[in-house]
Write an enzyme that holds these catalytic residues in place. Structure first.
Site, PDB file in Angstrom:
ATOM      1  CD  GLU A 394       3.936  -3.718  -0.891  1.00 15.09           C
ATOM      2  OE1 GLU A 394       2.821  -4.162  -1.237  1.00 15.09           O
ATOM      3  OE2 GLU A 394       4.081  -2.615  -0.313  1.00 15.09           O
ATOM      4  CD  GLU A 395       3.823   0.616   1.068  1.00 14.26           C
ATOM      5  OE1 GLU A 395       3.054   0.650   0.084  1.00 14.26           O
ATOM      6  OE2 GLU A 395       3.427   0.357   2.215  1.00 14.26           O
ATOM      7  CG  ASP A 423       1.238  -5.447   2.920  1.00 14.28           C
ATOM      8  OD1 ASP A 423       1.561  -4.617   3.779  1.00 14.28           O
ATOM      9  OD2 ASP A 423       1.344  -5.224   1.704  1.00 14.28           O
ATOM     10  CG  HIS A 507      -0.032   4.233   1.726  1.00 16.16           C
ATOM     11  ND1 HIS A 507      -0.017   4.017   0.361  1.00 16.16           N
ATOM     12  CD2 HIS A 507       0.254   3.029   2.291  1.00 16.16           C
ATOM     13  CE1 HIS A 507       0.259   2.748   0.113  1.00 16.16           C
ATOM     14  NE2 HIS A 507       0.441   2.128   1.276  1.00 16.16           N
TER      15      HIS A 507
END
Length: 704
Positions: A394-395, A423, A507
């Site tokens: 997904e990233e 998510d 992140h």
């Protein structure tokens, strides 16, 4: 002469055979077994199963799942990610669920080398640290160095200009100061509602040679400026080599030189920096003074915007590789309607450890699977099929979910009831939700049944509406998570829920189990709350005889969108096509609601034809598909939904009707006297009007 006749008499005095007795007992046992283990489906039983689901939550169980999931980094396509795949798959299998994986071969992007150095006029040089400080060893921990996925390799040398958030308004402000970024390297403070890729795209359009990007973080929540935010800068979603079809192992792939592929990637290199490294550049800038508004809007310490006087040498080298990714699925087959699917999805891959993004959601998904299994042991079976979806990659741009939707588009379009996405389950305090409007009422009802994790004696609904008011469900126009392919390409009603608006270690290498425990959810009660809402939504959509989809809410939301749109339009643009079609949808929605009430009043009697119930549910399920248009959004044709989807104008204040929003933005660039711009807007209004009419017709279920 009479004759005395005697009637024969028959007596059954013989005992039944042992075989008959045995068969009779077997039948009684079967009836008894199904009575105990498969109780009749009624409202009281449904409430009982809901109570069992909520009462079987344990915060320590979710905590243990998250600890295991975050024991090492697991970037998609890397060897450690295979261990995470195995963990999730084994969990589902140990619960006795029908489990399988679906692989795709897709193009992913990884860093090879990066460097940034400052060269001053006196000849001295300073090499900036690009990795997070405080990490013992990237190699031993399995961390990948910070980078922007799909950034082109290249070297840029030039003076630096600070462009604030990198928006068009920011470049206009620089222009008024006489600053031109052409031939320079720009440094961007990420934020201002502009995505990472959009900031790079705009910089490229302005003539910049490269982009350095940083985030300011939040010291009060564990961000000391050392984290570096990784992320993708690719446009669009899905595997770039298979646009519109699934990237299966032996399938068609475009070449890297194909225009459809190359246009997905930026033309200039970019790199993320930590706040501390960025500050070394910002404090050394010369040139005009920074606007006061920029200075007051964040932690960054700078006084001038550049360019120069020093030079920056910036090099990035990456590689794009074909990698196999794996989606994991677990299925609970429905009894009455096994061909109707309720999907609960979360992505599994992470840039680093992923405690918040995404494995807080993964832990919640695993716990819902555990609790649904407990319900099965107590006799519950869903009316419709439930599918747990664990997405990969997904990233990099929603790749795993997009490829699967493209592969299964016809069946999803015909059979998917709803897609429920989580998510980042827990980022901090406060409940947030986004959804298509026909699910609003269901979300409100479910949140009234789940305890608020931060307020004694209150429900999530109580706290949520007190903080944000009643109208607090967002819409899903962004390309933010795995709901995008389901809603914006396949037209499936969708939900996205989470706790906390954002988090400062997003992140970075500090998105770890330790950060979660210290700053976001020490006792994991917020995780329990999200799993409670998510799981109850799934139970209602899988079990309710009449699907809980209320299109009156949709019609009301569309009316509000139309009213808001009018403030952006000239008087000679007609909104009549929208007004008329919205009224049609409202009328169809009222008829559907009335029919649903009638059905529910008769639901527990024997005279309700199953086909009538099925037909009503199919209309409720399929109405969302009416908002799709085969031609898609101009310039981004993969996105088919004309109500909710991404616009091309990154700074548009219209978060709906993306085609109309784009046409308005284009018209603004033209002369006000140019009739083409006005005609384009009117055409897009007609397109949306027709889409709403299609949804209304689907809800009615009748031909014209």
């Amino acid at each position: 002469m009479s004759q005395n006749l005697t009637k024969p008499s028959y007596s059954f005095t013989s005992k039944p055979s042992p075989l008959c007795t045995f068969l009779f007992l077997i039948i009684l046992c079967i009836i008894g077994f199904y009575t105990v283990h498969y109780p009749p489906r009624n409202h009281k039983n449904a409430l009982l199963f809901h109570q069992i689901f909520l009462s079987s939550a344990t915060n320590c169980t979710i905590s243990s799942y998250l600890r295991s999931l975050t024991s090492h980094p697991h970037l998609a396509g890397t060897k450690p990610s295979l261990e995470t795949i195995h963990y999730v798959k084994t969990h589902f299998e140990n619960l006795g669920l029908d489990t399988h994986t679906v692989p795709f071969t897709t193009l992913l992007s990884y860093p090879v080398h990066a460097s940034v150095s400052m060269r001053f006029n006196n000849g001295t040089m300073l090499n900036l640290p690009l990795n997070e400080t405080g990490i013992d060893s990237y190699a031993s921990s399995g961390l990948i160095q910070p980078y922007h996925a799909y950034s082109p390799s290249g070297t840029a040398q030039g003076k630096v200009v600070f462009v604030n958030h990198g928006r068009e308004d920011d470049y206009r402000a620089l222009g008024l100061m006489g600053v031109n970024v052409s031939g320079c390297i720009v440094i961007v403070r990420k934020g201002g509602s502009l995505s990472r890729g959009a900031a790079v795209e705009i910089a490229e359009q302005k003539g910049a040679l490269g982009v350095l990007m940083y985030t300011e973080g939040d010291v009060s929540r564990g961000s000391l400026g050392f984290g570096v935010e990784r992320g993708t800068v690719m446009k669009g979603v899905g595997d770039p080599l298979s646009p519109g079809w699934a990237g299966v192992e032996d399938g068609e792939r475009l070449g890297l030189e194909d225009n459809k592929v190359s246009e997905r990637f930026p033309g200039i290199p970019s790199l993320p920096l930590s706040f501390e490294s960025a500050q070394l550049i910002l404090e050394s800038l010369g040139g005009p003074l920074e606007p006061q508004q920029w200075r007051d809007s964040g932690r960054s310490k700078l006084y001038r915007v550049g360019p120069g006087p020093f030079m920056v040498n910036f090099t990035y080298r990456g590689e794009k590789k074909l990698k196999t990714i794996h989606n994991v699925f677990a299925v609970i087959r429905g009894l009455e309607e096994p061909d109707r699917y309720v999907l609960l999805g979360n992505h599994r891959d992470a840039w680093t450890y992923g405690a918040v993004d995404p494995n807080s959601g993964t832990a919640a998904l695993l716990d819902i699977a555990r609790r649904y299994t407990l319900l099965k042991q107590k006799g519950w079976n869903p009316r419709r099929t439930i599918i747990f979806c664990s997405w990969d990659a997904e990233e990099f741009g929603m790749i795993g979910s997009t490829e699967w939707v493209e592969q299964n588009l016809v069946n999803i379009g015909a059979k998917a009831v709803a897609y429920l996405n989580v998510d980042c389950a827990v980022q901090g305090p406060g409940f947030f939700s986004g959804a298509t409007p026909q699910l609003d009422n269901l979300i409100f009802e479910v949140t009234k049944k789940v305890k608020d994790p931060d307020s004694e004696g209150a429900t999530i609904y109580d706290k949520w509406t007190t903080m944000n008011g009643i109208n607090n469900i967002g819409r899903l126009s962004g390309v933010d998570s795995d709901f995008a392919p389901f809603l914006q390409h396949a037209g499936v009603p969708s939900v996205d829920i989470y706790y906390g608006r954002d988090f400062p270690v997003y992140h970075t290498a500090f998105d770890s189990f330790s950060w979660m425990v210290n700053y976001a959810d020490p006792f994991f009660w917020r995780h329990v709350a999200v799993a409670g809402v998510w799981g109850l939504l799934g139970l209602h959509l899988a079990d309710d005889p009449v699907l809980p989809l209320n299109y009156l809410s949709y019609a009301q939301q569309l009316q509000e969108h139309k009213d808001a749109l009018s403030s952006f339009l000239d008087a000679n643009i007609s909104l009549t096509p929208l007004a008329t079609s919205i009224q049609e949808l409202a009328s169809a929605a009222k008829l559907a609601n009335d029919e649903a009430k009638t059905v529910m009043a008769r639901e527990f009697t024997d005279d309700l034809p199953a086909l009538k119930l099925r037909a009503l549910n199919d209309r409720l399920m399929l109405a969302e598909r009416g908002f799709l248009d085969a031609d898609g959004i101009k310039g981004r044709e993969w996105f088919k939904h004309l109500i909710y989807g991404p616009g091309s104008n990154h700074e548009s204040k219209v978060g709906f009707f993306p085609g109309i929003s784009d046409a308005i933005a284009e018209s603004m660039k033209m002369s006000r006297k140019d009739g083409q711009g006005q005609a384009a807007i009117q055409h897009e209004i007609w397109r949306v009007g027709r889409a709403i009419q299609r949804a209304a017709a689907a809800l009615k279920g009748e031909l014209t």
